[in-house]
Every structure is written in C-alpha cells, then in structure tokens.
Design a protein around this motif. Structure first.
Motif, PDB file in Angstrom:
ATOM      1  N   LEU A  33       8.649  -9.282   2.523  1.00 11.86           N
ATOM      2  CA  LEU A  33       9.761  -8.325   2.529  1.00 11.86           C
ATOM      3  C   LEU A  33      10.094  -7.844   1.118  1.00 11.86           C
ATOM      4  CD1 LEU A  33      12.088  -9.935   5.203  1.00 11.86           C
ATOM      5  CD2 LEU A  33      10.326  -8.183   5.499  1.00 11.86           C
ATOM      6  N   ALA A  34       9.883  -8.679   0.137  1.00 13.24           N
ATOM      7  CA  ALA A  34      10.138  -8.291  -1.251  1.00 13.24           C
ATOM      8  C   ALA A  34       8.947  -7.556  -1.859  1.00 13.24           C
ATOM      9  CB  ALA A  34      10.460  -9.526  -2.087  1.00 13.24           C
ATOM     10  N   GLU A  35       7.748  -7.919  -1.478  1.00 12.23           N
ATOM     11  CA  GLU A  35       6.535  -7.390  -2.106  1.00 12.23           C
ATOM     12  C   GLU A  35       6.021  -6.090  -1.491  1.00 12.23           C
ATOM     13  OE1 GLU A  35       5.223  -8.626  -4.824  1.00 12.23           O
ATOM     14  OE2 GLU A  35       6.319 -10.516  -4.908  1.00 12.23           O
ATOM     15  N   LEU A  36       6.164  -5.946  -0.188  1.00 11.78           N
ATOM     16  CA  LEU A  36       5.557  -4.818   0.521  1.00 11.78           C
ATOM     17  C   LEU A  36       6.071  -3.439   0.090  1.00 11.78           C
ATOM     18  CD1 LEU A  36       3.416  -4.171   2.618  1.00 11.78           C
ATOM     19  CD2 LEU A  36       5.192  -4.314   4.366  1.00 11.78           C
ATOM     20  N   PRO A  37       7.368  -3.247  -0.124  1.00 15.98           N
ATOM     21  CA  PRO A  37       7.812  -1.902  -0.526  1.00 15.98           C
ATOM     22  C   PRO A  37       7.123  -1.377  -1.790  1.00 15.98           C
ATOM     23  CG  PRO A  37       9.685  -3.185   0.200  1.00 15.98           C
ATOM     24  CD  PRO A  37       8.511  -4.140   0.120  1.00 15.98           C
ATOM     25  N   GLN A  38       6.952  -2.226  -2.778  1.00 17.24           N
ATOM     26  CA  GLN A  38       6.297  -1.789  -4.008  1.00 17.24           C
ATOM     27  C   GLN A  38       4.820  -1.474  -3.753  1.00 17.24           C
ATOM     28  OE1 GLN A  38       6.132  -4.529  -7.310  1.00 17.24           O
ATOM     29  NE2 GLN A  38       5.884  -2.866  -8.775  1.00 17.24           N
ATOM     30  N   LEU A  39       4.156  -2.293  -2.934  1.00 14.71           N
ATOM     31  CA  LEU A  39       2.758  -2.015  -2.609  1.00 14.71           C
ATOM     32  C   LEU A  39       2.628  -0.657  -1.929  1.00 14.71           C
ATOM     33  CD1 LEU A  39      -0.262  -2.671  -2.230  1.00 14.71           C
ATOM     34  CD2 LEU A  39       0.382  -3.828  -0.098  1.00 14.71           C
ATOM     35  N   LEU A  40       3.425  -0.420  -0.897  1.00 18.07           N
ATOM     36  CA  LEU A  40       3.323   0.827  -0.155  1.00 18.07           C
ATOM     37  C   LEU A  40       3.642   2.037  -1.026  1.00 18.07           C
ATOM     38  CD1 LEU A  40       4.756  -0.168   3.341  1.00 18.07           C
ATOM     39  CD2 LEU A  40       2.386  -0.235   2.514  1.00 18.07           C
ATOM     40  N   ALA A  41       4.600   1.880  -1.928  1.00 16.87           N
ATOM     41  CA  ALA A  41       4.955   2.986  -2.822  1.00 16.87           C
ATOM     42  C   ALA A  41       3.825   3.313  -3.796  1.00 16.87           C
ATOM     43  CB  ALA A  41       6.229   2.652  -3.591  1.00 16.87           C
ATOM     44  N   GLY A  42       2.972   2.339  -4.090  1.00 14.41           N
ATOM     45  CA  GLY A  42       1.901   2.541  -5.059  1.00 14.41           C
ATOM     46  C   GLY A  42       0.586   2.996  -4.463  1.00 14.41           C
ATOM     47  N   LEU A  43       0.523   3.160  -3.154  1.00 12.01           N
ATOM     48  CA  LEU A  43      -0.720   3.587  -2.515  1.00 12.01           C
ATOM     49  C   LEU A  43      -0.934   5.091  -2.678  1.00 12.01           C
ATOM     50  CD1 LEU A  43      -0.497   1.534   0.796  1.00 12.01           C
ATOM     51  CD2 LEU A  43      -1.891   1.022  -1.232  1.00 12.01           C
ATOM     52  N   PRO A  44      -2.185   5.543  -2.612  1.00 13.58           N
ATOM     53  CA  PRO A  44      -2.447   6.986  -2.711  1.00 13.58           C
ATOM     54  C   PRO A  44      -1.765   7.748  -1.579  1.00 13.58           C
ATOM     55  CG  PRO A  44      -4.492   5.706  -2.863  1.00 13.58           C
ATOM     56  CD  PRO A  44      -3.412   4.753  -2.484  1.00 13.58           C
ATOM     57  N   ARG A  45      -1.225   8.899  -1.882  1.00 13.22           N
ATOM     58  CA  ARG A  45      -0.578   9.733  -0.862  1.00 13.22           C
ATOM     59  C   ARG A  45      -1.561  10.129   0.243  1.00 13.22           C
ATOM     60  NH1 ARG A  45       4.549  10.846  -2.113  1.00 13.22           N
ATOM     61  NH2 ARG A  45       5.165  11.056  -4.277  1.00 13.22           N
ATOM     62  N   ALA A  46      -2.831  10.243  -0.103  1.00 13.39           N
ATOM     63  CA  ALA A  46      -3.849  10.638   0.880  1.00 13.39           C
ATOM     64  C   ALA A  46      -3.970   9.621   2.014  1.00 13.39           C
ATOM     65  CB  ALA A  46      -5.209  10.813   0.197  1.00 13.39           C
ATOM     66  N   TRP A  47      -3.506   8.398   1.794  1.00 20.10           N
ATOM     67  CA  TRP A  47      -3.576   7.388   2.849  1.00 20.10           C
ATOM     68  C   TRP A  47      -2.537   7.658   3.930  1.00 20.10           C
ATOM     69  CZ3 TRP A  47      -4.663   1.773   0.856  1.00 20.10           C
ATOM     70  CH2 TRP A  47      -5.858   1.762   0.138  1.00 20.10           C
ATOM     71  N   GLY A  48      -1.584   8.500   3.667  1.00 25.34           N
ATOM     72  CA  GLY A  48      -0.555   8.813   4.649  1.00 25.34           C
ATOM     73  C   GLY A  48       0.469   7.689   4.778  1.00 25.34           C
ATOM     74  N   HIS A  49       1.279   7.782   5.829  1.00 24.83           N
ATOM     75  CA  HIS A  49       2.322   6.780   6.082  1.00 24.83           C
ATOM     76  C   HIS A  49       1.715   5.524   6.682  1.00 24.83           C
ATOM     77  CE1 HIS A  49       5.794   4.692   7.592  1.00 24.83           C
ATOM     78  NE2 HIS A  49       5.396   4.877   8.828  1.00 24.83           N
ATOM     79  N   ILE A  50       1.861   4.422   5.998  1.00 23.08           N
ATOM     80  CA  ILE A  50       1.392   3.135   6.523  1.00 23.08           C
ATOM     81  C   ILE A  50       2.414   2.690   7.560  1.00 23.08           C
ATOM     82  CG2 ILE A  50       0.823   0.740   6.001  1.00 23.08           C
ATOM     83  CD1 ILE A  50      -1.148   2.794   4.779  1.00 23.08           C
TER      84      ILE A  50
END
Length: 132
Positions: free
Chosen positions: A41-58
């Motif tokens: 819960l603490a780690e996932l938001p930062q990971l998702l924010a750092g992914l390429p936009r081309a990957w779309g919404h996880i």
C-alpha cells in the motif's frame, strides 16, 4: 512585516525501477523494481506513477502472498481503482505482475527491500536486458 520561511517538503525517495527496452517479442521479465519495504500500500503508488504512460492504466496487480504483507483486495491510486491479488504459487515469489486492460501485461522482478545496493544493481541491470 516579516516572512516566515517554510520548512522544505520532504523529498520523495527516488523510484528504483529499471525497465527493458520495448521490443516486438514478449519477455519473461520486463524489468526490475526495488521497493523500500514489503508494504504494498505504501510502495505501489510510487511504482505506478513511474511507469511509462504507454502502458496505460494499471488496473490489476498480482504479488506473491508469501512475500508481501497483508493488503485489501483493491486500492485507490491517483483516483483510479487498482485490484490487488495475492497468489500462493511458489514459483514466482519475487515478481509483481501488472495488468492494463487492452494494453498488456508486464512482469517485474522484485528485488527484496533489504538487498544491498551492490547486490541489487546487477540484478536490476540483468532483468532490464542489460549485461553486468
């Protein structure tokens, strides 16, 4: 009139993520992520924010139930619901699977949080398709 100085905002720790270059062929591992804890819960938001936009919404994330701490079935990240799933399959205790409907699936090697920088760096380079 005096102006009070605002204390500096705490800096966000740098996301420790290495992704393999995009290619036409599917890969077994698409990169590596080195979280700072096993608190998803603490780690996932930062990971998702750092992914390429081309990957779309996880929209879905699957992690090893034996590796990560307890978590709810879903969480809100950047005003979007992300479904969380724990798997008990022992074959992939150090991976996280990210699913984006209509976009794809990405499997990341999870470098354990307590790994030293000297040990983590070669793992991350290799997982991203580089050579050590």
């Amino acid at each position: 009139m005096t102006t009070a100085l605002q204390p500096p905002l705490p800096s966000q720790p740098t996301l420790r993520l290495r992704l393999a270059p995009r290619g036409n062929l599917p890969r077994a591992i698409d990169g590596a992520w080195w979280p700072r804890s096993y608190d998803l819960l603490a780690e996932l938001p930062q990971l998702l924010a750092g992914l390429p936009r081309a990957w779309g919404h996880i929209a879905g994330v699957t992690v090893s139930g034996a590796t990560w701490s307890a978590m709810p079935g879903r969480m809100l990240v950047s005003n979007q619901v992300v479904r969380l799933r724990r798997t008990l399959v022992g074959s992939a205790p150090y991976t996280v699977v990210l699913l984006a409907p209509g976009q794809g699936r990405w499997d990341l090697l999870v470098v354990p949080p307590d790994t030293t920088e000297e040990a983590a760096e070669p793992l991350m380079i290799t997982a991203a398709g580089g050579q050590v």
